[in-house]
Design an enzyme around this catalytic site. Structure first.
Site, PDB file in Angstrom:
ATOM      1  N   HIS A  48       0.811  -1.222   0.000  1.00  0.00           N
ATOM      2  CA  HIS A  48       0.000   0.000   0.000  1.00  0.00           C
ATOM      3  C   HIS A  48       0.843   1.270   0.000  1.00  0.00           C
ATOM      4  CE1 HIS A  48       0.796  -0.084   4.348  1.00  0.00           C
ATOM      5  NE2 HIS A  48       0.389   1.171   4.401  1.00  0.00           N
ATOM      6  N   ASP A  49       2.024   1.225   0.602  1.00  0.00           N
ATOM      7  CA  ASP A  49       2.869   2.419   0.693  1.00  0.00           C
ATOM      8  C   ASP A  49       4.000   2.426  -0.331  1.00  0.00           C
ATOM      9  OD1 ASP A  49       1.725   4.141   2.512  1.00  0.00           O
ATOM     10  OD2 ASP A  49       2.812   3.353   4.246  1.00  0.00           O
ATOM     11  N   LYS A  61       5.516   5.634  -1.340  1.00  0.00           N
ATOM     12  CA  LYS A  61       6.322   6.427  -0.402  1.00  0.00           C
ATOM     13  C   LYS A  61       7.800   6.400  -0.747  1.00  0.00           C
ATOM     14  CE  LYS A  61       3.867   7.180   3.900  1.00  0.00           C
ATOM     15  NZ  LYS A  61       3.793   6.888   5.339  1.00  0.00           N
ATOM     16  N   ASP A  71      -3.647   0.852   8.793  1.00  0.00           N
ATOM     17  CA  ASP A  71      -2.601   1.849   8.580  1.00  0.00           C
ATOM     18  C   ASP A  71      -2.652   2.912   9.675  1.00  0.00           C
ATOM     19  OD1 ASP A  71      -0.536   3.135   6.854  1.00  0.00           O
ATOM     20  OD2 ASP A  71      -2.065   4.670   6.590  1.00  0.00           O
TER      21      ASP A  71
END
Length: 460
Positions: free
Chosen positions: A326-327, A330, A408
């Site tokens: 999901h990240d 980043k 999260d």
């Protein structure tokens, strides 16, 4: 446990080639290195053609292929340290350093002066510069060792052989023995490493100056950085326009996928796809000490919540992959922002808010991941429509996204952050209760409350 590369299909109606998965996810590594999208793929295109010109057989071309795609697998592991040492944006520092001949003192000196603590007070700049001047050799070796060893470890965890792992481990060694981290020279450097280093330099300079700039830069480093035989093979391959045309082609990804020797093509099974998702989640988490283990915990929490909500085992497994990844976006956010102990500027906050979109764009490159891309890329949306990046209303936020969002938030609250210490679980739950039905789904929060005892054991 080491993952295995097998030939079992994920579903009867679909299959995913290993080359497609690693090729798509390599875009995340480009983000970390501050390189234009497709850098790893372009390096692979160049390097495999060099390998073919050298006459490598199918087995060794396959090893070279994955060395090139995974050459930056450890790139996130030194980002925080690099940002700390230079007091500057790690993406810009990494990107610009690839233009420097590290064996030329004048270039190194110029680079340090242009990239150290910019925008800071004069005294702080001087302290950073003096520290780099005094300990530069040791620090450079430390940074490269961290990156290369971590990249080799990831390759091994994914089941790749020692030739591929060693190719990544020795990526920054130079022909004349003045590279890092081991200072090995000549034929003692794995051939995969020699080709990969040349290929990445060629792509960097081609991106800013075209074929002639790439050829000139490589020729200028022959006998110092590069094996002269590998240089000649590159020059021979570079005589054909197709080498350069494909580097700019929208078909690059497909062309690189076709480069994998057909007899060695692998279909990934569910176990291996899980392992790849977990590995790239760890790549993300390595970027900042404040996110260490975050993606793994979100994946574990998501699986627990999904089970309580009655999702099937197959769907929970699918969701877990999305939670691991999901990240991913980043990796495109500088550590000068991620690790900042004070409030963010509007520009910095805008950079943070782009990361879910980066996640979605990378995962969308795999057609079987298209649904997962939408789920993972929406994990900062809110039920009240005030989330980002799209401000979706509640009826457009799927259950699986709501689960990842909840987990999260919970992990972010209960972990250390640069601007505060970890918040105790009980207090974190109270904070989340105040967001019930606003940012956080009611059923998901109830499932979390049910799972807190188990989650407590995971956090310990």
């Amino acid at each position: 446990m080491t993952a295995r590369i097998t030939g079992r299909l994920i579903h009867a109606q679909e299959h995913i080639l290993l080359s497609e998965v690693i090729g798509a996810l390599s875009y995340a590594l480009d983000l970390t290195e501050g390189q234009p999208p497709g850098h790893c793929l372009r390096s692979c295109w160049i390097g495999v053609h060099v390998g073919k010109t050298l006459g490598l057989d199918t087995e060794h071309l396959w090893d070279l292929y994955y060395t090139l795609l995974l050459k930056d697998a450890g790139c996130s592991s030194n980002a925080a340290r690099l940002c700390e040492l230079y007091g500057y944006d790690d993406h810009t520092t990494k990107r610009d350093f690839k233009l420097v001949d590290s064996q030329r003192l004048v270039e190194i000196t110029s680079f340090v002066l242009r990239h150290t603590a910019l925008g800071k007070q004069l005294g702080e700049r001087i302290r950073h510069i003096m520290h780099l001047a005094k300990h530069g050799e040791q620090l450079a070796t430390e940074l490269i060792m961290t990156r290369c060893e971590r990249g080799a470890e990831i390759a091994q965890q994914l089941g790749f052989n020692d030739r591929i792992a060693n190719g990544i481990r020795c990526l920054d060694e130079h022909w004349n023995g003045k590279g890092r981290p081991f200072r090995i020279s000549g034929a003692a450097i794995p051939l995969n490493s020699r080709i990969a280093l040349l290929s990445q330099v060629a792509d960097v300079f081609h991106s800013i100056g075209g074929p002639q700039r790439a050829l000139a830069e490589v020729a200028g480093r022959s006998h110092t950085w590069f094996d002269p035989e590998v240089v000649r093979a590159f020059e021979s391959a570079g005589r054909f326009g197709a080498l350069w045309e494909t580097l700019k082609s929208p078909e690059l990804e497909a062309r690189v996928a076709d480069l994998e020797p057909a007899s060695k093509g692998m279909i990934v099974d569910d176990d291996y796809l899980d392992a790849i998702s977990s590995a790239f989640g760890r790549v993300v988490d390595a970027k900042s000490p404040y996110t260490y283990g975050h993606s793994t915990r979100v994946a574990e929490y998501s699986s627990l919540i999904a089970q309580h909500l009655g999702l099937s085992p197959e769907r929970r497994r699918w969701l877990r992959r999305g939670a691991f990844l999901h990240d991913l976006g980043k990796l495109g956010v500088s550590n000068s922002i991620l690790d900042k102990p004070s409030g963010l500027t509007a520009e910095e906050w805008s950079a943070v808010k782009r990361h879910p979109q980066h996640t979605e764009e990378i995962l969308m490159r795999l057609s079987p991941f298209a649904e997962l891309a939408l789920v993972a890329g929406a994990h900062h949306e809110r039920l009240d429509g005030k989330g980002y990046p799209r401000g979706l209303p509640a009826d457009q936020i799927r259950l699986e996204t709501r689960i990842i969002t909840l987990c999260d938030i919970f992990d972010a609250l209960t972990a250390d952050r640069p601007y505060r210490a970890a918040i105790p679980v009980e207090e974190s739950i109270e904070i989340m209760q105040r967001q019930r039905g606003i940012a956080i789904d009611n059923d998901c929060l109830d499932a979390l409350l049910h799972a807190v005892p188990t989650i407590g054991l995971l956090k310990d």
